[in-house]
Design an enzyme around this catalytic site. Sequence first.
Site, PDB file in Angstrom:
ATOM      1  N   GLU A 142      -2.201  -9.036   3.712  1.00 42.03           N
ATOM      2  CA  GLU A 142      -2.404  -9.448   5.111  1.00 42.03           C
ATOM      3  C   GLU A 142      -3.871  -9.354   5.503  1.00 42.03           C
ATOM      4  O   GLU A 142      -4.240  -9.781   6.605  1.00 42.03           O
ATOM      5  CB  GLU A 142      -1.530  -8.617   6.048  1.00 42.03           C
ATOM      6  CG  GLU A 142      -2.075  -7.250   6.463  1.00 42.03           C
ATOM      7  CD  GLU A 142      -2.050  -6.205   5.343  1.00 42.03           C
ATOM      8  OE1 GLU A 142      -1.608  -6.531   4.224  1.00 42.03           O
ATOM      9  OE2 GLU A 142      -2.478  -5.059   5.587  1.00 42.03           O
TER      10      GLU A 142
ATOM     11  N   HIS B  48      -3.929  -5.249   0.186  1.00 47.55           N
ATOM     12  CA  HIS B  48      -3.428  -5.770   1.471  1.00 47.55           C
ATOM     13  C   HIS B  48      -3.422  -7.293   1.519  1.00 47.55           C
ATOM     14  O   HIS B  48      -4.434  -7.894   1.889  1.00 47.55           O
ATOM     15  CB  HIS B  48      -4.276  -5.217   2.617  1.00 47.55           C
ATOM     16  CG  HIS B  48      -4.054  -3.768   2.848  1.00 47.55           C
ATOM     17  ND1 HIS B  48      -3.046  -3.291   3.654  1.00 47.55           N
ATOM     18  CD2 HIS B  48      -4.668  -2.682   2.337  1.00 47.55           C
ATOM     19  CE1 HIS B  48      -3.057  -1.977   3.638  1.00 47.55           C
ATOM     20  NE2 HIS B  48      -4.029  -1.575   2.848  1.00 47.55           N
TER      21      HIS B  48
ATOM     22  N   CYS C  69       0.819  -1.214   0.000  1.00 49.20           N
ATOM     23  CA  CYS C  69       0.000   0.000   0.000  1.00 49.20           C
ATOM     24  C   CYS C  69       0.857   1.269   0.000  1.00 49.20           C
ATOM     25  O   CYS C  69       1.464   1.559  -1.016  1.00 49.20           O
ATOM     26  CB  CYS C  69      -1.023  -0.033   1.124  1.00 49.20           C
ATOM     27  SG  CYS C  69      -2.516   0.842   0.622  1.00 49.20           S
TER      28      CYS C  69
HETATM   29  N1  LIG Z   1      -3.323   1.791   3.389  1.00 44.66           N
HETATM   30  C1  LIG Z   1      -2.343   2.573   2.945  1.00 44.66           C
HETATM   31  O1  LIG Z   1      -1.157   2.309   3.105  1.00 44.66           O
HETATM   32  C2  LIG Z   1      -2.771   3.856   2.280  1.00 44.66           C
HETATM   33  C3  LIG Z   1      -1.663   4.551   1.545  1.00 44.66           C
HETATM   34  C4  LIG Z   1      -1.966   6.022   1.267  1.00 44.66           C
HETATM   35  N2  LIG Z   1      -2.115   6.750   2.494  1.00 44.66           N
HETATM   36  C5  LIG Z   1      -3.213   6.118   0.415  1.00 44.66           C
HETATM   37  O2  LIG Z   1      -4.264   6.496   0.909  1.00 44.66           O
HETATM   38  O3  LIG Z   1      -3.179   5.797  -0.739  1.00 44.66           O
END
Ligand SMILES: NC(=O)CC[C@H](N)C(=O)O
Length: 361
Positions: A333, A331, A247
């Site tokens: 995870e 994700h 992410c």
């Molecule tokens: N879940 C995250 O790592 C989000 C990454 C970043 N803050 C976004 O909104 O794209």
Amino acid sequence: MTQTVKLILEDGTLIEGESFGAYTSAAGEVVFSTAMTGYPENLTDPSFAGQILVLTYPMVGNYGVPGEELYESISRIFESDKVHVAGLVVNYYSQEHSHWHAAKSLGDWLKEYNIPGICGVDTRLLTKKLREQGALLGKIVAEEDIPMHDPNLENLVAQVSPAGVQHYGHGQHKIVLVDCGTKTNIIRCFLERDVELIRVPWDYDFTQLDYDGLFLSNGPGDPKMCQATIGHLQKALQQDKPIFGICLGSQLMGLAAGGDTFKLKYGHRSHNQPVKLTGTQRSYITSQNHGYAVDPTTLPSEWTMLFENLNDGTCEGIQHQTKPFFSTQFHPEAAGGPQDTEFLFDQFLDEVEKYKQASNA
Ligand SMILES: NC(=O)CC[C@H](N)C(=O)O
């Protein structure tokens, strides 16, 4: 006794509802998630820092909030040690809850962290507006009016990242986890494997450490705020040690490689985002929570898109053509959401094993 609160958006929209959780005012970026369950995980995900979260599932709170349990000194249940959302917006808040694992109500839990909730909101109408206009700034207003606040102008990662270095596990593979706001399930996923984990702050110079593989965590806000991490990562990209990012970690990898990121109109927040593995017809249903993405057209030629979002075609991960560097915007995870892509942790550790064998040869 019910107390009325208002949700006010930057476009002038005003929605009245009922207060639950803390009776207080809060401002932030209003985003929506279409996940059908998983509020204990969502609300403690540090990537939601600064955001007022709208849940589209119509009834929220009916399974309460589980009691805390520790596992290797981290939470077994939650994704961090506090509620990170700035506020919560739901349609029907279930005052009563029932679940074998529940220790308290959602409202009482929000009160503990002084986070306001507003219920009785037509979340379908609100979500349509956010889809049409894009994510908007907004505020939940109780007694005291407060100004609008754009959290993406702040370095939120510096606020949620830990102050010092922590060590976990005694496995064979020494992995540095750069904690930009990591979800604890990432730590659990590593500790279930053969790993010794060194968890370092977002701006820590990990290039000085002795390690076998580098992991870049998720985290809140605009990835371009993390210049210190990007600088250290650029050095790591000169070497051959395996790197995996999730992410925000994927966005940081893209930026360090010389590519660019951009803000999506309203982001991806749900447990059913379809992604396709590049070069195959194989797709996976994934858990997601992001508002930014890597623009794959800006990546240097040695990098390619690894996964593509099947709803809107955006980049869901990148990989280096020859070195063991890869990332996912989704994700693996989960927590909450489907665990179908957890095998990527194994693939990363396979790369770590290969790298160690090659360097010992
Ligand atoms: N879940 C995250 O790592 C989000 C990454 C970043 N803050 C976004 O909104 O794209």
